[in-house]
Design a protein around this motif. Structure first.
Motif, mmCIF file in Angstrom:
data_model
loop_
_atom_site.group_PDB
_atom_site.id
_atom_site.type_symbol
_atom_site.label_atom_id
_atom_site.label_comp_id
_atom_site.label_asym_id
_atom_site.label_seq_id
_atom_site.Cartn_x
_atom_site.Cartn_y
_atom_site.Cartn_z
ATOM 1 N N PHE A 58 -6.498 -50.412 -64.968
ATOM 2 C CA PHE A 58 -6.191 -50.084 -63.579
ATOM 3 C C PHE A 58 -7.500 -49.882 -62.832
ATOM 4 O O PHE A 58 -8.445 -49.303 -63.356
ATOM 5 C CB PHE A 58 -5.368 -48.798 -63.511
ATOM 6 C CG PHE A 58 -3.947 -48.973 -63.960
ATOM 7 C CD1 PHE A 58 -2.922 -49.001 -63.044
ATOM 8 C CD2 PHE A 58 -3.636 -49.107 -65.307
ATOM 9 C CE1 PHE A 58 -1.604 -49.159 -63.454
ATOM 10 C CE2 PHE A 58 -2.327 -49.264 -65.732
ATOM 11 C CZ PHE A 58 -1.302 -49.293 -64.794
ATOM 12 N N ASP A 59 -7.546 -50.362 -61.592
ATOM 13 C CA ASP A 59 -8.702 -50.191 -60.718
ATOM 14 C C ASP A 59 -8.173 -49.817 -59.338
ATOM 15 O O ASP A 59 -7.205 -50.428 -58.872
ATOM 16 C CB ASP A 59 -9.520 -51.482 -60.663
ATOM 17 C CG ASP A 59 -10.856 -51.310 -59.985
ATOM 18 O OD1 ASP A 59 -11.203 -50.183 -59.587
ATOM 19 O OD2 ASP A 59 -11.563 -52.318 -59.829
ATOM 20 N N ALA A 60 -8.791 -48.838 -58.702
ATOM 21 C CA ALA A 60 -8.321 -48.327 -57.408
ATOM 22 C C ALA A 60 -6.865 -47.866 -57.521
ATOM 23 O O ALA A 60 -6.092 -47.976 -56.580
ATOM 24 C CB ALA A 60 -8.491 -49.368 -56.306
ATOM 25 N N GLY A 61 -6.485 -47.389 -58.714
ATOM 26 C CA GLY A 61 -5.147 -46.882 -58.945
ATOM 27 C C GLY A 61 -4.075 -47.928 -59.156
ATOM 28 O O GLY A 61 -2.914 -47.594 -59.334
ATOM 29 N N LEU A 62 -4.444 -49.215 -59.140
ATOM 30 C CA LEU A 62 -3.471 -50.298 -59.286
ATOM 31 C C LEU A 62 -3.736 -51.113 -60.549
ATOM 32 O O LEU A 62 -4.887 -51.239 -60.980
ATOM 33 C CB LEU A 62 -3.542 -51.232 -58.077
ATOM 34 C CG LEU A 62 -3.177 -50.618 -56.733
ATOM 35 C CD1 LEU A 62 -3.442 -51.615 -55.614
ATOM 36 C CD2 LEU A 62 -1.721 -50.173 -56.728
ATOM 37 N N PRO A 63 -2.695 -51.708 -61.128
ATOM 38 C CA PRO A 63 -2.896 -52.589 -62.281
ATOM 39 C C PRO A 63 -3.824 -53.739 -61.903
ATOM 40 O O PRO A 63 -3.646 -54.363 -60.851
ATOM 41 C CB PRO A 63 -1.489 -53.115 -62.587
ATOM 42 C CG PRO A 63 -0.561 -52.172 -61.918
ATOM 43 C CD PRO A 63 -1.286 -51.640 -60.722
ATOM 44 N N ALA A 64 -4.837 -53.991 -62.729
ATOM 45 C CA ALA A 64 -5.838 -55.007 -62.392
ATOM 46 C C ALA A 64 -5.929 -56.127 -63.419
ATOM 47 O O ALA A 64 -6.170 -57.275 -63.055
ATOM 48 C CB ALA A 64 -7.208 -54.352 -62.210
ATOM 49 N N SER A 65 -5.757 -55.809 -64.707
ATOM 50 C CA SER A 65 -5.925 -56.829 -65.747
ATOM 51 C C SER A 65 -5.420 -56.297 -67.078
ATOM 52 O O SER A 65 -5.041 -55.134 -67.191
ATOM 53 C CB SER A 65 -7.402 -57.233 -65.876
ATOM 54 O OG SER A 65 -8.169 -56.120 -66.312
ATOM 55 N N SER A 66 -5.447 -57.176 -68.085
ATOM 56 C CA SER A 66 -5.097 -56.764 -69.447
ATOM 57 C C SER A 66 -6.004 -57.475 -70.426
ATOM 58 O O SER A 66 -6.779 -58.356 -70.050
ATOM 59 C CB SER A 66 -3.630 -57.099 -69.752
ATOM 60 O OG SER A 66 -3.480 -58.464 -70.057
ATOM 61 N N ASP A 67 -5.887 -57.099 -71.696
ATOM 62 C CA ASP A 67 -6.683 -57.747 -72.733
ATOM 63 C C ASP A 67 -6.005 -59.007 -73.266
ATOM 64 O O ASP A 67 -6.466 -59.603 -74.227
ATOM 65 C CB ASP A 67 -6.986 -56.772 -73.871
ATOM 66 C CG ASP A 67 -5.744 -56.305 -74.610
ATOM 67 O OD1 ASP A 67 -4.610 -56.469 -74.082
ATOM 68 O OD2 ASP A 67 -5.891 -55.755 -75.712
ATOM 69 N N ALA A 68 -4.915 -59.433 -72.628
ATOM 70 C CA ALA A 68 -4.227 -60.670 -73.028
ATOM 71 C C ALA A 68 -4.835 -61.848 -72.285
ATOM 72 O O ALA A 68 -5.348 -61.700 -71.187
ATOM 73 C CB ALA A 68 -2.736 -60.572 -72.703
ATOM 74 N N GLY A 69 -4.738 -63.007 -72.842
ATOM 75 C CA GLY A 69 -5.222 -64.210 -72.177
ATOM 76 C C GLY A 69 -4.160 -64.841 -71.286
ATOM 77 O O GLY A 69 -4.332 -65.940 -70.799
ATOM 78 N N SER A 70 -3.058 -64.109 -71.063
ATOM 79 C CA SER A 70 -1.921 -64.642 -70.311
ATOM 80 C C SER A 70 -1.955 -64.214 -68.852
ATOM 81 O O SER A 70 -2.683 -63.320 -68.463
ATOM 82 C CB SER A 70 -0.618 -64.138 -70.938
ATOM 83 O OG SER A 70 -0.543 -64.516 -72.288
ATOM 84 N N ASP A 71 -1.095 -64.860 -68.075
ATOM 85 C CA ASP A 71 -0.917 -64.542 -66.659
ATOM 86 C C ASP A 71 -0.569 -63.061 -66.492
ATOM 87 O O ASP A 71 0.262 -62.525 -67.216
ATOM 88 C CB ASP A 71 0.211 -65.423 -66.111
ATOM 89 C CG ASP A 71 0.434 -65.249 -64.634
ATOM 90 O OD1 ASP A 71 -0.551 -65.055 -63.895
ATOM 91 O OD2 ASP A 71 1.597 -65.309 -64.216
ATOM 92 N N PHE A 72 -1.214 -62.391 -65.538
ATOM 93 C CA PHE A 72 -1.017 -60.962 -65.273
ATOM 94 C C PHE A 72 -0.534 -60.789 -63.839
ATOM 95 O O PHE A 72 -1.138 -61.313 -62.912
ATOM 96 C CB PHE A 72 -2.351 -60.222 -65.463
ATOM 97 C CG PHE A 72 -2.259 -58.751 -65.229
ATOM 98 C CD1 PHE A 72 -1.985 -57.893 -66.275
ATOM 99 C CD2 PHE A 72 -2.467 -58.212 -63.967
ATOM 100 C CE1 PHE A 72 -1.906 -56.524 -66.077
ATOM 101 C CE2 PHE A 72 -2.388 -56.846 -63.748
ATOM 102 C CZ PHE A 72 -2.109 -56.005 -64.807
#
Length: 101
Positions: A58-72
């Motif tokens: 999370f960045d700026a309190g919002l979901p930003a990315s994951s450690d998966a190589g898939s669409d986020f």
């Protein structure tokens, strides 16, 4: 047991969040641990009941990315973040999990 925000806590204090790993699978409780990195950044590590884990940043309190190589992607309803990763993974994470009090 629940914390002050009504979030389910396991006996060992690990947070439980709704998640699903496979297409068509209903949401179920998954263990989650939060590592806060300042006032509005955090990593939430979700552990699947059948093994393995996923880290959602999370960045700026919002979901930003994951450690998966898939669409986020994510949507919000009030203070609830509904996160989808790839075709099948789903998570529901409240703002209070990421931001704390």
């Amino acid at each position: 047991m629940q914390d002050a925000y009504g979030l389910a806590l396991a006996a060992n204090g690990t947070l439980q969040i709704p998640c699903a790993r496979y297409v068509g699978q209903p949401m179920a409780p998954c263990a989650a641990n939060v590592t806060r990195k300042g006032t509005d950044k955090a990593d939430v590590t979700v552990t699947w009941p059948d093994g393995g884990s996923r880290v959602i940043s999370f960045d700026a309190g919002l979901p930003a990315s994951s450690d998966a190589g898939s669409d986020f992607r994510f949507t919000r309803e009030g203070s609830l973040n509904m996160i989808r990763i790839g075709v099948s993974e789903r998570f529901e994470i409240m703002d209070t999990v990421v931001l704390g009090d």
